[in-house]
Design an enzyme around this catalytic site. Structure first.
Site, PDB file in Angstrom:
ATOM      1  N   LYS A  85       0.865  -1.178   0.000  1.00 44.94           N
ATOM      2  CA  LYS A  85       0.000   0.000   0.000  1.00 44.94           C
ATOM      3  C   LYS A  85       0.904   1.231   0.000  1.00 44.94           C
ATOM      4  CE  LYS A  85      -3.922   2.288   2.129  1.00 44.94           C
ATOM      5  NZ  LYS A  85      -3.423   3.573   1.646  1.00 44.94           N
TER       6      LYS A  85
ATOM      7  N   ARG B  93      -4.248   8.453  -4.721  1.00 43.56           N
ATOM      8  CA  ARG B  93      -4.867   7.572  -5.712  1.00 43.56           C
ATOM      9  C   ARG B  93      -5.241   8.390  -6.946  1.00 43.56           C
ATOM     10  NH1 ARG B  93      -8.602   3.216  -4.774  1.00 43.56           N
ATOM     11  NH2 ARG B  93      -8.818   2.035  -6.712  1.00 43.56           N
TER      12      ARG B  93
ATOM     13  N   GLU C  48      -1.034   4.828  -8.078  1.00 46.37           N
ATOM     14  CA  GLU C  48      -0.659   5.735  -6.995  1.00 46.37           C
ATOM     15  C   GLU C  48       0.313   6.769  -7.515  1.00 46.37           C
ATOM     16  OE1 GLU C  48      -1.482   6.128  -2.716  1.00 46.37           O
ATOM     17  OE2 GLU C  48      -2.211   4.744  -4.254  1.00 46.37           O
TER      18      GLU C  48
ATOM     19  N   LYS D 228      -7.339  -3.178   3.028  1.00 49.41           N
ATOM     20  CA  LYS D 228      -6.067  -2.496   3.293  1.00 49.41           C
ATOM     21  C   LYS D 228      -5.674  -2.767   4.736  1.00 49.41           C
ATOM     22  CE  LYS D 228      -8.604   1.851   4.041  1.00 49.41           C
ATOM     23  NZ  LYS D 228      -8.806   3.230   3.557  1.00 49.41           N
TER      24      LYS D 228
END
Length: 541
Positions: A229, A234, A274, A400
């Protein structure tokens, strides 16, 4: 405008999503086009312009109200629009309208007006309105509506209003524009579904759920894929035969802010990824990316010193094929093939898949994110291998698992009045750590406590104030907060030399003496910045 003002007032004082949704649906049923479409856009944050600036409000108020009186009133109320709505004085000699114009008339008039005309029209409306209507007008005009209706919630309300699936609304949303007359014709069965012909349109994103302890037993290695992550923002990159657009997670076009990512693209694709900054071949921390955010036209120097980089981890469209109904593993195969054909493009990298065989090995992966010197990693993503790409936050598909937050024990130094529903409470707290016998501020937080705790804190602050500066109170150095945060960075803006990312109050330490709070030196080993950051070879995408 009158009906819209009444709706805002009722939404503001209504608790619960079901009750708010009922109010909006009733308004939509009773209100004609184009007013209801503009109301939807205003509530959902889709009106991409402000009618007037806050400085214009200040100018017109100063002409009618003693500035000192207004400042005292604003301090007490805690919010500018509400203060103006109540304090605006009647002027019998001023021209007035027999009724307020319709919402679309107000929007059209402001949109076409010069700055001088905006000011004149604003005064006319304020003179003609009730306090409730003035508040709605000022909130609408500055784009400051906060009545508990998010863009996602509005799409859900529209789906319920028209008996449609919310995913159908999501698919259309970023290809249509206010006042949405074609959308309402379709929702009411008077017309066909609106056609979206923009080849560079935004595709609504699929979101994840935080991992709960109860979720872990159901996460099997054979069913889930794991990725890092990333600690960026985003985005979605959409390309079409030489043209490209970069969108934020909310569908805002941010291409102009990151021009290096939207040039020299071939083919047709929609990529989920990302946004980060990559300097000298190494991905930097969020603090590096922050230098690029909220800059509509970055300078050449900034583009060179903080070049943007995109880590891609999903593919929604590949050429003419819409991939969203395919499984994650199938979409991943498309993404890997697409990336192999563009391996030379240093602006993009592929998010690696991580091996895990059990919950224990998955826990080890998360621990590696904690220990790693790769400061752009904040945990692990888990995605069902058979999951389609579904807009919104479907349950059980993506999770997540963020690393545990960092924390320090800090001393409350200053408290400021909140705004809106918190305007009567001291709810914004500045805190600091000890250094050579004095407290140096390291951050500010206004979340992490319950309403009951807020009332107790407010009472304590009022009883322990040692000086006051407008809406800010300096308090005796007695109360300790356990402050959680995601990371710490060097900062020239703070006297302490440090800034915390996402600070929030995790515990109020009524029991702990302030002298036992942490020293500033505890932050040094936690610093993540371009100077101290290294990148682990096993983490780098």
């Amino acid at each position: 405008m009158d009906a819209f003002a009444s709706l805002l007032d009722r939404l503001y004082f209504t608790q619960g999503n079901l009750a708010k949704a009922a109010l909006v649906k009733d308004y939509l049923a009773r209100t004609p086009d184009p007013d209801r479409g503009y109301a939807v856009a205003a509530l959902a944050g889709s009106l991409n312009f402000a009618f007037f600036k806050r400085s214009t409000i200040k100018e017109v108020v100063d002409e009618r109200v003693d500035p000192h009186l207004f400042a005292l009133s604003r301090d007490y109320v805690g919010e500018t629009s509400e203060t103006v709505a109540h304090i605006w004085p009647e002027n019998p000699a001023a021209p007035r309208l027999d009724r307020l114009p319709a919402l679309h008339e107000v929007i059209d008039r402001f949109s076409a007006a010069t700055r001088a005309e905006v000011k004149e029209y604003l005064v006319l409306l304020l003179d003609s309105a009730t306090s409730e209507q003035r508040w709605a007008l000022l909130k609408l005009g500055t784009g400051g509506l906060r009545v508990g209706i998010s863009a996602r919630f509005m799409k859900t309300i529209l789906a319920q209003f028209g008996g449609k699936d919310v995913s159908d609304i999501e698919a259309l949303w970023h290809g249509i524009s206010p006042p949405y007359e074609e959308l309402f014709a379709w929702l009411e069965g008077r017309g066909p579904e609106p056609r979206v012909n923009d080849g560079l349109a935004f595709h609504p994103l699929m979101l994840s759920h935080p991992v709960e302890e109860s979720d872990l037993p159901s996460i099997a290695a054979g069913d889930f894929a794991a990725e890092w992550k990333y600690d960026g923002i985003r985005v979605q990159l959409v390309t079409r035969n030489g043209s490209a657009r970069l969108y934020s997670r909310n569908g805002d076009n941010i291409s102009a802010a990151f021009p290096e990512l939207v040039v020299q693209h071939s083919g047709v694709a929609a990529l989920d990824g990302e946004l980060l900054v990559k300097r000298s071949g190494e991905i930097g921390p969020f603090n590096d990316l922050q230098q690029r955010l909220n800059r509509k036209q970055p300078s050449k120097k900034l583009l060179e010193s903080h070049p943007a980089h995109l880590v891609v981890y999903d593919m929604l469209q590949d050429g003419p094929d819409d991939l969203r109904a395919l499984s994650f593993i199938e979409r991943r195969a498309h993404l890997e093939a697409w990336h192999r054909a563009r391996h030379y493009d240093q602006r993009l990298s592929l998010s690696p898949l991580l091996d895990f065989t059990s919950i224990a090995s998955l826990t080890d992966l998360r621990a590696r994110a904690d220990r790693s010197s790769a400061n752009y990693i904040e945990g692990v993503m888990l995605k069902r291998k058979d999951s389609p790409y579904v807009a919104g936050r479907p349950k059980g598909h993506w999770f997540k698992w963020k690393r545990d937050p960092l924390s320090v024990d800090a001393v409350l130094m200053y408290a400021q009045r909140g705004s809106g529903k918190r305007s009567s409470f001291y709810s914004d707290y500045t805190f600091g750590l000890w250094s050579d016998g004095q407290l140096l501020p390291i951050g500010k937080a206004y979340s992490g406590f319950t309403d009951q705790e807020l009332r107790r804190l407010d009472s304590w602050i009022r009883n322990n104030t040692i000086s006051q500066f407008g809406p800010v109170r300096e308090v005796a150095r007695h109360l300790v907060f356990e402050v959680a945060f995601d990371s710490v960075h060097r900062s020239s803006r703070h006297k302490s030399g440090y800034a915390l990312r996402f600070p929030r109050i995790s515990r109020i330490r009524w029991d702990k003496p302030a002298e036992e709070a942490d020293q500033l030196s505890v932050l040094q080993p936690l610093v993540q910045d371009s100077i101290t950051a290294g990148v682990g070879s096993d983490i780098q995408p």
